[in-house]
Design an enzyme around this catalytic site. Structure first.
Site, PDB file in Angstrom:
ATOM      1  N   GLY A 166    -116.229  59.068 -62.204  1.00 24.02           N
ATOM      2  CA  GLY A 166    -116.312  59.627 -63.560  1.00 24.02           C
ATOM      3  C   GLY A 166    -117.714  60.099 -63.893  1.00 24.02           C
ATOM      4  O   GLY A 166    -118.641  60.005 -63.075  1.00 24.02           O
ATOM      5  N   SER A 190    -108.033  58.325 -56.242  1.00 26.93           N
ATOM      6  CA  SER A 190    -109.216  58.621 -55.428  1.00 26.93           C
ATOM      7  C   SER A 190    -109.351  57.692 -54.225  1.00 26.93           C
ATOM      8  O   SER A 190    -110.015  58.053 -53.236  1.00 26.93           O
ATOM      9  CB  SER A 190    -110.487  58.477 -56.276  1.00 26.93           C
ATOM     10  OG  SER A 190    -110.363  59.175 -57.480  1.00 26.93           O
ATOM     11  N   CYS A 220    -122.166  54.806 -76.680  1.00 28.31           N
ATOM     12  CA  CYS A 220    -123.376  55.618 -76.502  1.00 28.31           C
ATOM     13  C   CYS A 220    -124.086  55.959 -77.821  1.00 28.31           C
ATOM     14  O   CYS A 220    -125.314  55.884 -77.908  1.00 28.31           O
ATOM     15  CB  CYS A 220    -123.038  56.890 -75.732  1.00 28.31           C
ATOM     16  SG  CYS A 220    -121.418  57.573 -76.120  1.00 28.31           S
ATOM     17  N   GLN A 248    -121.928  64.796 -81.451  1.00 28.49           N
ATOM     18  CA  GLN A 248    -121.875  64.203 -80.118  1.00 28.49           C
ATOM     19  C   GLN A 248    -121.540  65.230 -79.032  1.00 28.49           C
ATOM     20  O   GLN A 248    -120.685  66.099 -79.189  1.00 28.49           O
ATOM     21  CB  GLN A 248    -120.857  63.051 -80.113  1.00 28.49           C
ATOM     22  CG  GLN A 248    -121.257  61.960 -81.103  1.00 28.49           C
ATOM     23  CD  GLN A 248    -120.477  60.670 -80.990  1.00 28.49           C
ATOM     24  OE1 GLN A 248    -120.398  59.939 -81.966  1.00 28.49           O
ATOM     25  NE2 GLN A 248    -119.915  60.364 -79.845  1.00 28.49           N
ATOM     26  N   GLY A 284    -119.808  63.071 -73.497  1.00 26.27           N
ATOM     27  CA  GLY A 284    -119.378  61.780 -74.017  1.00 26.27           C
ATOM     28  C   GLY A 284    -117.882  61.565 -73.875  1.00 26.27           C
ATOM     29  O   GLY A 284    -117.401  60.435 -73.988  1.00 26.27           O
ATOM     30  N   GLU A 315    -114.308  56.334 -82.178  1.00 23.92           N
ATOM     31  CA  GLU A 315    -115.778  56.276 -82.170  1.00 23.92           C
ATOM     32  C   GLU A 315    -116.344  55.701 -83.478  1.00 23.92           C
ATOM     33  O   GLU A 315    -117.328  54.971 -83.466  1.00 23.92           O
ATOM     34  CB  GLU A 315    -116.294  57.701 -81.952  1.00 23.92           C
ATOM     35  CG  GLU A 315    -117.592  57.818 -81.240  1.00 23.92           C
ATOM     36  CD  GLU A 315    -117.540  57.569 -79.733  1.00 23.92           C
ATOM     37  OE1 GLU A 315    -116.478  57.206 -79.197  1.00 23.92           O
ATOM     38  OE2 GLU A 315    -118.603  57.712 -79.112  1.00 23.92           O
ATOM     39  N   ARG A 334    -117.630  66.164 -82.595  1.00 26.30           N
ATOM     40  CA  ARG A 334    -117.906  66.646 -81.233  1.00 26.30           C
ATOM     41  C   ARG A 334    -118.459  68.062 -81.368  1.00 26.30           C
ATOM     42  O   ARG A 334    -117.874  68.902 -82.071  1.00 26.30           O
ATOM     43  CB  ARG A 334    -116.613  66.645 -80.411  1.00 26.30           C
ATOM     44  CG  ARG A 334    -116.818  66.937 -78.954  1.00 26.30           C
ATOM     45  CD  ARG A 334    -117.453  65.798 -78.176  1.00 26.30           C
ATOM     46  NE  ARG A 334    -116.573  64.668 -77.946  1.00 26.30           N
ATOM     47  CZ  ARG A 334    -116.997  63.458 -77.594  1.00 26.30           C
ATOM     48  NH1 ARG A 334    -118.292  63.222 -77.422  1.00 26.30           N
ATOM     49  NH2 ARG A 334    -116.145  62.463 -77.412  1.00 26.30           N
ATOM     50  N   HIS A 370    -126.481  62.826 -78.000  1.00 25.60           N
ATOM     51  CA  HIS A 370    -125.840  62.627 -79.296  1.00 25.60           C
ATOM     52  C   HIS A 370    -126.940  62.567 -80.363  1.00 25.60           C
ATOM     53  O   HIS A 370    -127.895  61.791 -80.255  1.00 25.60           O
ATOM     54  CB  HIS A 370    -125.076  61.304 -79.334  1.00 25.60           C
ATOM     55  CG  HIS A 370    -123.895  61.226 -78.412  1.00 25.60           C
ATOM     56  ND1 HIS A 370    -123.357  62.320 -77.767  1.00 25.60           N
ATOM     57  CD2 HIS A 370    -123.122  60.163 -78.062  1.00 25.60           C
ATOM     58  CE1 HIS A 370    -122.309  61.931 -77.049  1.00 25.60           C
ATOM     59  NE2 HIS A 370    -122.145  60.633 -77.200  1.00 25.60           N
ATOM     60  N   ASN A 400    -126.649  60.348 -74.055  1.00 25.50           N
ATOM     61  CA  ASN A 400    -125.440  59.521 -74.058  1.00 25.50           C
ATOM     62  C   ASN A 400    -125.041  58.997 -72.693  1.00 25.50           C
ATOM     63  O   ASN A 400    -124.552  57.871 -72.578  1.00 25.50           O
ATOM     64  CB  ASN A 400    -124.268  60.271 -74.689  1.00 25.50           C
ATOM     65  CG  ASN A 400    -124.023  61.630 -74.106  1.00 25.50           C
ATOM     66  OD1 ASN A 400    -124.864  62.524 -74.251  1.00 25.50           O
ATOM     67  ND2 ASN A 400    -122.888  61.815 -73.447  1.00 25.50           N
TER      68      ASN A 400
HETATM   69  P1  NAP Z   1    -114.381  59.549 -66.956  1.00 27.53           P
HETATM   70  O1  NAP Z   1    -115.257  60.676 -66.560  1.00 27.53           O
HETATM   71  O2  NAP Z   1    -113.028  59.844 -67.496  1.00 27.53           O
HETATM   72  O3  NAP Z   1    -114.234  58.525 -65.702  1.00 27.53           O
HETATM   73  C1  NAP Z   1    -113.330  57.453 -65.721  1.00 27.53           C
HETATM   74  C2  NAP Z   1    -113.410  56.667 -64.424  1.00 27.53           C
HETATM   75  O4  NAP Z   1    -112.433  55.597 -64.501  1.00 27.53           O
HETATM   76  C3  NAP Z   1    -113.066  57.482 -63.163  1.00 27.53           C
HETATM   77  O5  NAP Z   1    -113.854  57.024 -62.090  1.00 27.53           O
HETATM   78  C4  NAP Z   1    -111.602  57.133 -62.912  1.00 27.53           C
HETATM   79  O6  NAP Z   1    -111.232  57.228 -61.538  1.00 27.53           O
HETATM   80  C5  NAP Z   1    -111.585  55.681 -63.333  1.00 27.53           C
HETATM   81  N1  NAP Z   1    -110.224  55.246 -63.706  1.00 27.53           N
HETATM   82  C6  NAP Z   1    -109.409  55.802 -64.636  1.00 27.53           C
HETATM   83  N2  NAP Z   1    -108.226  55.132 -64.658  1.00 27.53           N
HETATM   84  C7  NAP Z   1    -108.304  54.165 -63.719  1.00 27.53           C
HETATM   85  C8  NAP Z   1    -107.417  53.169 -63.249  1.00 27.53           C
HETATM   86  N3  NAP Z   1    -106.194  53.013 -63.778  1.00 27.53           N
HETATM   87  N4  NAP Z   1    -107.831  52.338 -62.270  1.00 27.53           N
HETATM   88  C9  NAP Z   1    -109.073  52.448 -61.730  1.00 27.53           C
HETATM   89  N5  NAP Z   1    -109.966  53.400 -62.121  1.00 27.53           N
HETATM   90  C10 NAP Z   1    -109.593  54.234 -63.104  1.00 27.53           C
HETATM   91  O7  NAP Z   1    -115.071  58.650 -68.107  1.00 27.53           O
HETATM   92  P2  NAP Z   1    -116.643  58.428 -68.391  1.00 27.53           P
HETATM   93  O8  NAP Z   1    -117.099  59.342 -69.448  1.00 27.53           O
HETATM   94  O9  NAP Z   1    -117.370  58.358 -67.113  1.00 27.53           O
HETATM   95  O10 NAP Z   1    -116.612  56.987 -69.082  1.00 27.53           O
HETATM   96  C11 NAP Z   1    -116.423  55.802 -68.324  1.00 27.53           C
HETATM   97  C12 NAP Z   1    -116.474  54.598 -69.256  1.00 27.53           C
HETATM   98  O11 NAP Z   1    -117.772  54.544 -69.885  1.00 27.53           O
HETATM   99  C13 NAP Z   1    -115.445  54.679 -70.400  1.00 27.53           C
HETATM  100  O12 NAP Z   1    -114.961  53.381 -70.674  1.00 27.53           O
HETATM  101  C14 NAP Z   1    -116.271  55.225 -71.561  1.00 27.53           C
HETATM  102  O13 NAP Z   1    -115.745  54.849 -72.807  1.00 27.53           O
HETATM  103  C15 NAP Z   1    -117.625  54.589 -71.311  1.00 27.53           C
HETATM  104  N6  NAP Z   1    -118.774  55.336 -71.837  1.00 27.53           N
HETATM  105  C16 NAP Z   1    -118.893  56.675 -71.618  1.00 27.53           C
HETATM  106  C17 NAP Z   1    -120.018  57.347 -72.108  1.00 27.53           C
HETATM  107  C18 NAP Z   1    -120.226  58.824 -71.931  1.00 27.53           C
HETATM  108  O14 NAP Z   1    -121.202  59.369 -72.534  1.00 27.53           O
HETATM  109  N7  NAP Z   1    -119.410  59.541 -71.151  1.00 27.53           N
HETATM  110  C19 NAP Z   1    -121.001  56.630 -72.787  1.00 27.53           C
HETATM  111  C20 NAP Z   1    -120.857  55.245 -72.969  1.00 27.53           C
HETATM  112  C21 NAP Z   1    -119.744  54.612 -72.472  1.00 27.53           C
HETATM  113  P3  NAP Z   1    -110.465  58.532 -60.933  1.00 27.53           P
HETATM  114  O15 NAP Z   1    -111.502  59.615 -60.802  1.00 27.53           O
HETATM  115  O16 NAP Z   1    -109.980  58.043 -59.613  1.00 27.53           O
HETATM  116  O17 NAP Z   1    -109.404  58.889 -61.902  1.00 27.53           O
END
Ligand code: NAP
Length: 361
Positions: free
Chosen positions: A16, A43, A146, A173, A177, A199, A232, A239, A323
């Site tokens: 991700g 994956s 974030c 944001q 994010g 959020e 957004r 952010h 973020n």
């Molecule tokens: P993302 O791009 O959607 O990535 C999600 C990750 O979770 C991917 O590696 C995905 O794997 C994996 N995943 C999804 N469903 C799964 C399952 N059933 N079993 C195992 N792995 C699974 O999300 P992200 O933005 O990186 O965010 C990741 C986490 O950090 C979230 O909880 C989010 O709320 C938190 N967060 C994000 C931010 C931000 O700015 N983006 C900031 C703070 C916190 P696949 O690729 O194999 O589907």
């Protein structure tokens, strides 16, 4: 660094947006060596370089390109598991790793508000680690949402000095994010989307926990009321938060500026990911801006500007947080470094640092 080996870490959700940041930050980390890159069944088994949609500005680290993606639901023997899992998956998978004796350092929202789970920003509430001291080897610590990370780094010094009572916060944001693929281009290009699901509730409850005190093995939240509105906006990273703050003790802008300035210079030089300053204050009307300031302190410094009196509450200001770095992967790394420095991991880090390696301020 001494000759001692680096601590072995797994990255759950490595494919991700946040997971990619972790993979990049861990490539040359002095204490941690990434040995497991894990994600969903979609994956697992594929080479990481094929499974991931790499979206960072820097090239994918060589070690990651051919590493086979492991299934995140199968715990392995490592010193730390970083979780960048989607929240529902985190709720199921993080406890499996903790039960297997692995400390989990999570970005996900699943357990942030649990009584026995520290919600950590090391410059603000490192003392909350008390919640996991003596709880055995496996536990979960989390970093905040974030936008909350930017909010609490701005509020913490004001709260310590004057007692924050009420906060109105409006956020603008970035699209990163929302993870990948995130928001549809048709919805966000040339547009602003009000109301980011989930959020506002996070902003309204997490700050009080972080600024609270540990009493009798649980956090007593600070008596702060937060009212949040989120939007957004078509920005890639960063952010922006517009804050209006009611204080328990009236103050002047000059005094508030001094307090923010002194706190901003506080750093944690023994932790490799600590920036030289956690806050950077700007004068003038037009800072901070995401494009110009989001990378300060290698993305770990929160920028503050437009500090002025507020005719409705007491003070108003604007804060900017990266973020996916300070608000996610970098924040998690700092938390894991704090765990290592505090002796809460099975093994000690190669050698604690004596001075900060943080980037520009
Ligand atoms: P993302 O791009 O959607 O990535 C999600 C990750 O979770 C991917 O590696 C995905 O794997 C994996 N995943 C999804 N469903 C799964 C399952 N059933 N079993 C195992 N792995 C699974 O999300 P992200 O933005 O990186 O965010 C990741 C986490 O950090 C979230 O909880 C989010 O709320 C938190 N967060 C994000 C931010 C931000 O700015 N983006 C900031 C703070 C916190 P696949 O690729 O194999 O589907």
């Amino acid at each position: 660094m001494s000759g001692a080996p680096r601590l072995k870490v797994a990255v759950l959700g490595a494919t991700g947006i946040v997971g990619q940041r972790l993979v990049a930050l861990l490539e040359r980390h002095p204490w941690f060596e990434p040995v497991i890159l894990a994600a969903s069944a979609r994956s697992a088994g594929r080479p990481y370089g094929e499974a991931v949609h790499w979206s960072l500005e820097t090239p994918m680290p060589r070690f990651a390109q051919t590493a086979p993606v492991a299934p995140a639901g199968k715990p392995c023997e490592v010193d730390v598991a970083f979780s960048a899992l989607e929240a529902e998956a985190a709720r199921e998978i993080e406890p499996l790793w903790a039960a297997a004796g692995v400390p989990v350092v999570s970005n996900a929202g699943a357990f942030r508000m649990e009584q026995n789970v520290p919600l950590l920003v090391p410059e603000v509430n490192a003392g909350h680690l008390e919640l996991v001291r003596g709880s055995g080897e496996g536990f979960v610590v989390t970093n905040p949402n974030c936008a909350t990370t930017g909010l609490v780094l701005a509020l913490a010094p004001l709260h310590r000095a004057f007692g924050v009572e009420r906060v109105t916060v409006t956020t603008l944001q970035a699209i990163s994010g929302a993870g990948y693929p995130g928001v549809a281009a048709m919805d966000i290009l040339g547009n602003v989307l009000p109301g980011i699901p989930g959020e506002e509730a996070k902003l309204e409850r997490e700050a009080a926990k972080i600024l609270g005190k540990v009493e009798h093995g649980a956090v007593k939240p600070a008596p702060i009321t937060v009212s949040a509105q989120t939007f957004r906006v078509p920005v890639a990273e960063g952010h922006l938060l517009s804050l209006s703050v009611r204080l328990g003790r009236r103050t002047t802008v000059a005094e508030a500026r001094d307090v923010l300035e002194v706190f901003g210079r506080s750093a944690l030089p023994h932790l490799p990911s600590s920036p030289a300053r956690c806050l950077r204050l700007f004068e003038g009307e037009s800072a901070p801006q995401p494009r110009r300031h989001v990378g300060l302190g290698s993305g770990m410094t929160v920028s503050i500007g437009r500090l002025r009196p507020c005719p409705v509450q007491d003070l108003r200001l604007v804060a900017l947080v990266h973020n996916t770095l300070r608000g996610a992967a970098g924040g998690a790394l700092l938390n894991a470094e704090l765990l290592a420095a505090e002796g809460l991991l099975r093994r000690a880090p190669p050698r604690p640092l004596e001075s900060s390696s943080g980037g520009a301020t």
